[in-house]
Design an enzyme around this catalytic site. Structure first.
Site, PDB file in Angstrom:
ATOM      1  N   GLY A 207       0.777  -1.238   0.000  1.00  0.00           N
ATOM      2  CA  GLY A 207       0.000   0.000   0.000  1.00  0.00           C
ATOM      3  C   GLY A 207       0.803   1.279   0.000  1.00  0.00           C
ATOM      4  N   GLU A 425      -0.787 -36.580   0.694  1.00  0.00           N
ATOM      5  CA  GLU A 425      -1.401 -35.419   1.353  1.00  0.00           C
ATOM      6  C   GLU A 425      -1.988 -35.793   2.706  1.00  0.00           C
ATOM      7  OE1 GLU A 425      -0.783 -32.584   0.241  1.00  0.00           O
ATOM      8  OE2 GLU A 425       0.011 -33.253  -1.680  1.00  0.00           O
TER       9      GLU A 425
END
Length: 610
Positions: A207, A425
């Protein structure tokens, strides 16, 4: 070509066109019938003609019954000769009233000068165009050294501090700068001087430019913005000239703000590149240093600069008097992420079930730009499926798309590969769930995304700035769990664990060489990061230890990885039934969310880290 010149040329062309049109048509109404000379002779013989008007090569015939005719005659031939040649006697000719009509002065004048006028105007247009082209080239050459800074004048799309979520401290610093410009007397009464420069530092997407735009929106003073790369050109001295021109304009508009984005393009450390003293970039930097704090004061000019590479900037640029304030922007925390998501959710139709708090929890380490991208990708996914309202699933899928890439539906795994991926996984997820210092498992999937055949998403329950050694040790075991479960289940290993091994090796190396978390190697760092500035900036690790120490480091890395693998194997062996249940669910549904995973596994093992 200037607009006024274009309008004048268009006006003259229109007038000429109208003149030609009006001179070519009879304004009195219908055109008379055109007859031949023999017909005219016949009518004269029959005494049907009242009068004849001669207008150059045209004869207008008016009959006794008020009918009008028109006859064309050859140029240079008189009417009497024409009629005599056709056998008309003088008595018959005298019975007809013959009149010679002279054309109006304007028509005669127009007919005489029209060809010359058209040629002259065409010549002037071409001459004017060539002159303007030459002047344009000269103007470009003369303005080559002028600043390309743009002044913010439009109120459209204006951004204020209300549009910037989070970064409360940064906004406070910049609000003070704006207030200094608006009310200088208040600060002068206590002897305070306006800061000359504010440097915004932080990773990409946090930002910096947005805050500068907010300053422009809040301040009722001129705001000039330019990129650092716009100063530098191929020719030496152009960048310095543009810097001088920029500050000259700023002095005339004082008090004002000058914003330089990506200042590291010209602000890199001097004396480390090619070109020596004649390096264009260094000349530009020297001029910036002089303008910000030299002999000539720049009262009322505040320079705001942004960079995500503060480590490469020249020390002279960072000293007080040039950049008096340095504002560091970091990745937003949980509360700020939610606020940023709410800002980017404005104008987007969301389902009532959308929980931005949950989205914020899943986006640890995301920048403001990443969060904006997530909301935009969520809207795109909803539109792709012809939905008019954005659902929670659209936003969660957008997170995975940003993190891992889009789903590769065309990449279909074989039945065996799908089973191996499911065990891989499941191993990651269950070891991470059972070890107390690992992050919570939020999702397991065997759907290919990016380069991964499957993935396990584990995220911390809170934002942390510091990490314990125990956290790294458990994380090492979780990284190696896929490798371990493949070997224990199939008796062999695949290339699917290659990335896990790379990450585990790098983490073990950092524990020893950077964090001082090895009891054997002691509380010190090994290796120095050397900055090599040569046509840019490169970072290279330089050894500051012996070959014997290097061997000890290698041995310690292997020990940490081996112990982590033993831990993973132990957890897998103790929870084999849970692995089988998880694999079965994955093969059936392909995806397991956090809530369902915790139903299968039970509560996560926890241990106090205080």
């Amino acid at each position: 070509m200037k607009p006024l010149s274009k309008n004048l040329i268009i006006f003259f062309l229109v007038v000429l066109a109208l003149g030609v049109i009006f001179s070519s048509y009879n304004l009195n109404g219908d055109e008379p019938e055109v007859i031949g000379t023999s017909t005219l002779v016949e009518k004269i013989t029959n005494q049907e003609i009242d009068r004849i008007e001669i207008e150059e090569n045209t004869l207008k015939i008016f009959a006794l019954d008020e009918t009008e005719f028109e006859v064309k005659k050859e140029s240079g031939e008189s009417l009497s000769d024409l009629l005599t040649n056709y056998g008309i006697t003088s008595e018959e000719l005298s019975a007809v009233n013959i009149q010679v009509v002279e054309p109006s002065m304007w028509i005669s004048l127009l007919r005489s000068i029209l060809p010359t006028l058209i040629f002259l105007i065409g010549f002037l247009v071409i001459f004017w165009f060539l002159i303007n082209q030459m002047q344009g080239a000269n103007n470009k050459a003369m303005t080559f050294g002028q600043s390309k800074a743009k002044e913010v004048t439009s109120k459209k799309d204006r951004v204020s501090f209300k549009d910037v979520a989070g970064e409360a401290e940064s906004k406070e610093e910049l609000t003070e700068v704006v207030d200094f410009l608006k009310h200088p007397k208040k600060y002068a009464e206590v002897g305070a001087k306006i800061p000359k420069g504010v440097l915004l530092m932080g990773p990409p997407g946090t930002g910096k430019t947005l805050l500068a735009r907010a300053v422009a929106g809040e301040a009722n003073v001129p705001f000039f913005h330019i990129s650092g790369s716009e100063f530098v050109e191929m020719f030496v001295g152009v960048g310095a000239s543009r810097v001088r021109d920029l500050f000259t304009k700023a002095k005339k508009a004082s008090p004002c703000i000058v914003f330089i984005d990506e200042i590291d393009a010209v602000g890199r450390q001097r004396g480390a590149g090619l070109g020596g003293g004649n390096d264009e970039r260094e000349q530009t930097l020297n001029q910036i240093l002089v303008e910000m704090d030299g002999f000539s004061p720049n009262n009322g000019i505040i320079v705001i600069a942004a960079t995500n590479r503060p480590d490469v900037l020249d020390p002279a640029l960072l000293r007080p008097g040039r950049f008096d304030r340095r504002i560091t922007l970091d990745f937003p925390g949980l509360k700020d992420r939610k606020a940023i998501l709410e800002i980017h959710a404005k104008g987007k139709p969301l389902e009532e079930s959308v929980d931005l708090q949950r989205v914020a929890e899943r986006t640890v380490g995301f920048s403001g730009a990443d969060l904006m991208n997530i909301m935009n990708e969520g809207a795109i996914l909803a539109a792709r499926h012809n939905k008019k309202i954005i659902a929670q699933k659209n936003i969660l899928d957008a997170i995975e798309k940003v993190m891992l890439g889009p789903e590769r539906k065309s990449s279909i795994l074989s039945k065996k590969e799908k089973k191996i991926t499911a065990y891989h996984e499941a191993g990651h997820a269950i070891v991470g769930h059972m070890l107390p210092h690992c992050d919570d498992v939020h999702k397991i999937s065997i759907i290919s995304r990016g380069r991964a055949a499957g993935y396990t998403m584990s995220l911390p329950s809170e934002d942390r700035k510091m990490h314990f050694r125990a956290e790294f040790i458990d994380e090492l075991a979780m990284m190696l769990a896929g490798y371990a479960v493949e070997k224990s289940t199939f008796g062999d290993i695949t290339t699917g664990a290659s990335n896990d091994l790379q990450r585990a090796t790098k983490l073990a190396q950092n524990l020893i060489t950077q964090y001082g978390m090895s009891e054997k190697m002691g509380p010190r760092t090994y290796g120095e990061r050397e900055d090599l500035v040569f046509l840019g900036k490169e970072i290279k690790d330089r050894r500051n230890y012996s070959e014997n120490t290097a061997q000890l480091i290698d041995e310690e890395i292997l020990r940490l990885v081996s112990e982590a693998l033993e831990t993973a194997n132990k957890v897998i062996k103790e929870n084999q039934d849970k692995i089988e249940n998880t694999v079965a669910e994955l093969l059936e549904k392909e995806t397991i969310e956090k809530e369902r995973f915790e139903e299968l596994m039970g509560p996560k093992a926890t241990e106090s880290k205080e």
